[in-house]
Design a protein around this motif. Structure first.
Motif, PDB file in Angstrom:
ATOM      1  N   LEU A 132       0.824  -1.280   0.067  1.00 20.82           N
ATOM      2  CA  LEU A 132       0.049  -0.018   0.132  1.00 20.82           C
ATOM      3  C   LEU A 132       0.647   1.401   0.206  1.00 20.82           C
ATOM      4  CD1 LEU A 132      -2.760  -1.082   2.624  1.00 20.82           C
ATOM      5  CD2 LEU A 132      -3.011  -0.589   0.090  1.00 20.82           C
ATOM      6  N   VAL A 133       2.069   1.154   0.683  1.00 21.88           N
ATOM      7  CA  VAL A 133       2.791   2.434   0.891  1.00 21.88           C
ATOM      8  C   VAL A 133       3.601   2.653  -0.599  1.00 21.88           C
ATOM      9  CG1 VAL A 133       5.062   3.314   1.773  1.00 21.88           C
ATOM     10  CG2 VAL A 133       3.427   2.289   3.027  1.00 21.88           C
ATOM     11  N   ARG A 134       3.702   1.572  -1.263  1.00 25.65           N
ATOM     12  CA  ARG A 134       4.524   1.820  -2.568  1.00 25.65           C
ATOM     13  C   ARG A 134       3.303   2.301  -3.775  1.00 25.65           C
ATOM     14  NH1 ARG A 134       6.578  -3.645  -1.785  1.00 25.65           N
ATOM     15  NH2 ARG A 134       8.766  -3.508  -0.682  1.00 25.65           N
ATOM     16  N   ALA A 135       2.035   2.064  -3.341  1.00 18.08           N
ATOM     17  CA  ALA A 135       0.983   2.309  -4.181  1.00 18.08           C
ATOM     18  C   ALA A 135       0.563   3.914  -3.927  1.00 18.08           C
ATOM     19  CB  ALA A 135      -0.065   1.490  -4.090  1.00 18.08           C
ATOM     20  N   GLY A 136       1.146   4.554  -2.851  1.00 14.58           N
ATOM     21  CA  GLY A 136       1.133   5.945  -2.261  1.00 14.58           C
ATOM     22  C   GLY A 136       0.104   6.080  -1.013  1.00 14.58           C
ATOM     23  N   GLU A 137      -0.336   4.964  -0.453  1.00 17.10           N
ATOM     24  CA  GLU A 137      -1.007   5.289   0.732  1.00 17.10           C
ATOM     25  C   GLU A 137      -0.230   5.663   1.816  1.00 17.10           C
ATOM     26  OE1 GLU A 137      -3.490   6.314   2.936  1.00 17.10           O
ATOM     27  OE2 GLU A 137      -4.619   5.136   1.338  1.00 17.10           O
ATOM     28  N   HIS A 138      -0.182   6.946   2.304  1.00 16.38           N
ATOM     29  CA  HIS A 138       0.541   7.272   3.615  1.00 16.38           C
ATOM     30  C   HIS A 138      -0.238   7.602   4.774  1.00 16.38           C
ATOM     31  CE1 HIS A 138       3.965   8.340   0.595  1.00 16.38           C
ATOM     32  NE2 HIS A 138       3.755   6.907   0.754  1.00 16.38           N
ATOM     33  N   ARG A 139      -1.344   7.050   4.715  1.00 18.27           N
ATOM     34  CA  ARG A 139      -2.052   7.581   5.888  1.00 18.27           C
ATOM     35  C   ARG A 139      -2.301   6.363   7.045  1.00 18.27           C
ATOM     36  NH1 ARG A 139      -7.712   8.763   2.929  1.00 18.27           N
ATOM     37  NH2 ARG A 139      -6.943   7.062   1.727  1.00 18.27           N
TER      38      ARG A 139
END
Length: 90
Positions: free
Chosen positions: A68-75
């Motif tokens: 998810l972080v690699r996909a841009g999710e940072h919440r």
């Protein structure tokens, strides 16, 4: 000066926001973000008795969160929620 204020009013009453203060609160490193989100998911699932194999669960949460972080999710809470939901589906 606004009536009732003995000094300058807080920033929220003037409609301004200190963007540097807001961004500084959100500038934790990605490893810390992932670790905290995993800890949230782990605590919830451990309290509910869902953790059966700690080693496998740890790797699973790490893989889900890093994807998810690699996909841009940072919440942080979105990462934790997705780890919980993914655990419950599998």
């Amino acid at each position: 000066m606004l009536s009732g204020w003995s000094r300058d009013p807080p920033a929220f009453t003037t409609g301004t926001i200190d963007i540097d203060v807001c961004l500084s609160r959100m500038s934790e490193s990605l490893p810390v973000l992932v670790e905290r989100s995993i800890q949230i998911a782990w605590d919830l699932l451990e309290r509910s008795g869902e953790i059966t194999d700690p080693g496998d669960e740890s790797r699973f949460f790490s893989e889900i969160s890093m994807t998810l972080v690699r996909a841009g999710e940072h919440r942080q809470l979105m990462l934790a929620n997705n780890a919980i939901v993914s655990h419950c589906v599998v």
